[in-house]
Design an enzyme around this catalytic site. Structure first.
Site, PDB file in Angstrom:
ATOM      1  N   ASP A  67       0.810  -1.223   0.000  1.00 20.96           N
ATOM      2  CA  ASP A  67       0.000   0.000   0.000  1.00 20.96           C
ATOM      3  C   ASP A  67       0.842   1.272   0.000  1.00 20.96           C
ATOM      4  O   ASP A  67       2.061   1.232   0.203  1.00 20.96           O
ATOM      5  CB  ASP A  67      -0.957  -0.006   1.211  1.00 20.96           C
ATOM      6  CG  ASP A  67      -0.281  -0.451   2.502  1.00 20.96           C
ATOM      7  OD1 ASP A  67       0.952  -0.496   2.531  1.00 20.96           O
ATOM      8  OD2 ASP A  67      -0.993  -0.743   3.471  1.00 20.96           O
ATOM      9  N   ASP A 142      -7.241  -2.036  13.799  1.00 22.32           N
ATOM     10  CA  ASP A 142      -8.629  -2.373  13.471  1.00 22.32           C
ATOM     11  C   ASP A 142      -8.719  -3.695  12.703  1.00 22.32           C
ATOM     12  O   ASP A 142      -9.761  -4.028  12.138  1.00 22.32           O
ATOM     13  CB  ASP A 142      -9.292  -1.239  12.668  1.00 22.32           C
ATOM     14  CG  ASP A 142      -8.605  -0.980  11.337  1.00 22.32           C
ATOM     15  OD1 ASP A 142      -7.665  -1.718  10.986  1.00 22.32           O
ATOM     16  OD2 ASP A 142      -9.010  -0.033  10.629  1.00 22.32           O
ATOM     17  N   GLU A 149      -9.659  -1.720   5.210  1.00 18.55           N
ATOM     18  CA  GLU A 149     -10.311  -1.305   6.444  1.00 18.55           C
ATOM     19  C   GLU A 149     -11.577  -2.129   6.694  1.00 18.55           C
ATOM     20  O   GLU A 149     -12.064  -2.821   5.787  1.00 18.55           O
ATOM     21  CB  GLU A 149     -10.655   0.182   6.352  1.00 18.55           C
ATOM     22  CG  GLU A 149      -9.432   1.084   6.140  1.00 18.55           C
ATOM     23  CD  GLU A 149      -8.523   1.186   7.354  1.00 18.55           C
ATOM     24  OE1 GLU A 149      -8.268   0.160   8.016  1.00 18.55           O
ATOM     25  OE2 GLU A 149      -8.040   2.283   7.651  1.00 18.55           O
TER      26      GLU A 149
HETATM   27  C1  F6R Z   1       1.441  -1.362   5.941  1.00 15.26           C
HETATM   28  C2  F6R Z   1       0.308  -2.261   6.149  1.00 15.26           C
HETATM   29  C3  F6R Z   1      -0.515  -2.157   7.389  1.00 15.26           C
HETATM   30  C4  F6R Z   1       0.305  -2.414   8.635  1.00 15.26           C
HETATM   31  C5  F6R Z   1      -0.559  -2.285   9.882  1.00 15.26           C
HETATM   32  C6  F6R Z   1       0.255  -2.417  11.147  1.00 15.26           C
HETATM   33  O1  F6R Z   1       2.036  -1.589   4.683  1.00 15.26           O
HETATM   34  O2  F6R Z   1       0.055  -3.059   5.315  1.00 15.26           O
HETATM   35  O3  F6R Z   1      -1.570  -3.065   7.297  1.00 15.26           O
HETATM   36  O4  F6R Z   1       0.856  -3.701   8.583  1.00 15.26           O
HETATM   37  O5  F6R Z   1      -1.215  -1.058   9.901  1.00 15.26           O
HETATM   38  O6  F6R Z   1       1.093  -1.316  11.273  1.00 15.26           O
HETATM   39  P1  F6R Z   1       2.226  -1.276  12.392  1.00 15.26           P
HETATM   40  O7  F6R Z   1       3.224  -2.332  12.008  1.00 15.26           O
HETATM   41  O8  F6R Z   1       2.837   0.091  12.288  1.00 15.26           O
HETATM   42  O9  F6R Z   1       1.576  -1.557  13.679  1.00 15.26           O
END
Ligand code: F6R
Length: 271
Positions: A67, A142, A149
């Site tokens: 992403d 979440d 999402e």
């Molecule tokens: C980022 C992604 C997100 C993160 C998730 C956890 O490329 O795909 O799904 O893996 O938001 O983020 P952290 O590791 O910062 O807790």
């Protein structure tokens, strides 16, 4: 599904890096799906160490990131903390330290002129590369994978999405705040691979660490499958997904004894 639990973040990161390195050694031109965020940083540091000290060779590897924020693209003229693009994150945390050719690394282009058409093109690039051999995933507060999402279709493809308030809050606290940005300056949209796209990877690992992830990790691993927690799509995955947790992130799993038992038993089997 395999659940692997290690005492510390460092040990967890070593397990994850070891799995990725195994793919790189077995298939030097393998295709890796990558995640950003705080979780995989330890894994990337270990891969960098393996490259520098053990000669792990990334020269033929291709990567696709999950992403990118819409409106952001890497700007090397800015200091790192003022460039919050995921492309910059990957450059700083992994790519610039290993011998992967720049043209082999694809992060969704948040500055694409026509984002919808770009998403279609991104899917085509993954297919043209032969699909993803090993996908690295984190999990959002979440329960999201990528930026899928709550409520995203579990069959969704790469597309433009609106970020939830929870994700905006989490990412503001983890990244934007420290860099001195105001909440208003945070992008509210992103391009993300879909859950359907992710489920097509031939192998996958999901990483989570810290007590703040324990509740959502338990919901994702122990079900039920619901679109409100898109990581529960792990139960629809056809391949063998390995979930790698530190002790804190595993602390709310009801069946923790079972996962520990299975890991010990599998180790015996492969001795
Ligand atoms: C980022 C992604 C997100 C993160 C998730 C956890 O490329 O795909 O799904 O893996 O938001 O983020 P952290 O590791 O910062 O807790």
């Amino acid at each position: 599904m395999n659940v692997v639990i290690r005492d510390t973040y460092e040990e967890m990161s070593k397990v994850a890096a070891g799995i990725i390195a195994g793919f790189v050694r077995a298939k030097p031109n393998c295709v890796i799906g990558l995640a950003t965020g705080s979780t995989p940083i330890g894994t990337y540091r270990e891969l960098i160490r393996m490259h520098k000290e053990e000669g792990l060779d990334f020269s033929q590897v291709r990567t696709f990131n999950l992403d990118e924020y819409l409106g952001l693209g890497m700007d090397l003229d800015k200091p790192y903390h003022l460039d919050q693009s995921y492309a910059r994150f990957m450059y700083e945390e992994l790519f610039k330290h290993i011998n992967i050719p720049k043209e082999n690394t694809l992060v969704p282009d948040g500055l694409a002129q026509d984002p919808q058409a770009y998403c279609q093109w991104y899917e085509e690039q993954i297919a043209a590369a032969g699909g993803i051999d090993i996908q690295v995933l984190g999990i959002g507060g979440d329960g999201h994978w990528g930026f899928n999402e709550p409520g995203s279709s579990l069959a969704s493809r790469t597309r433009v999405v609106a970020l939830t308030q929870k994700t905006l809050d989490d990412n503001y606290e983890s990244f934007y705040k420290n860099a001195g940005f105001s909440r208003d300056e945070m992008p509210k949209f992103a391009i993300t691979m879909g859950i359907g796209t992710i489920l097509e990877a031939r192998n996958a690992i999901m990483l989570a660490n810290g007590a703040h992830k324990a509740g959502i990790v338990a919901k994702a691993i122990e079900g039920p499958v619901i679109a409100q927690i898109t990581a529960t799509a792990m139960h629809l995955y056809r391949g063998e997904m390995t979930i790698i947790l530190d002790k804190a992130a595993a602390s709310k799993l009801e069946n923790i004894d079972h996962y520990l038992h299975v890991e010990r038993a599998m180790r015996e089997l492969h001795k």
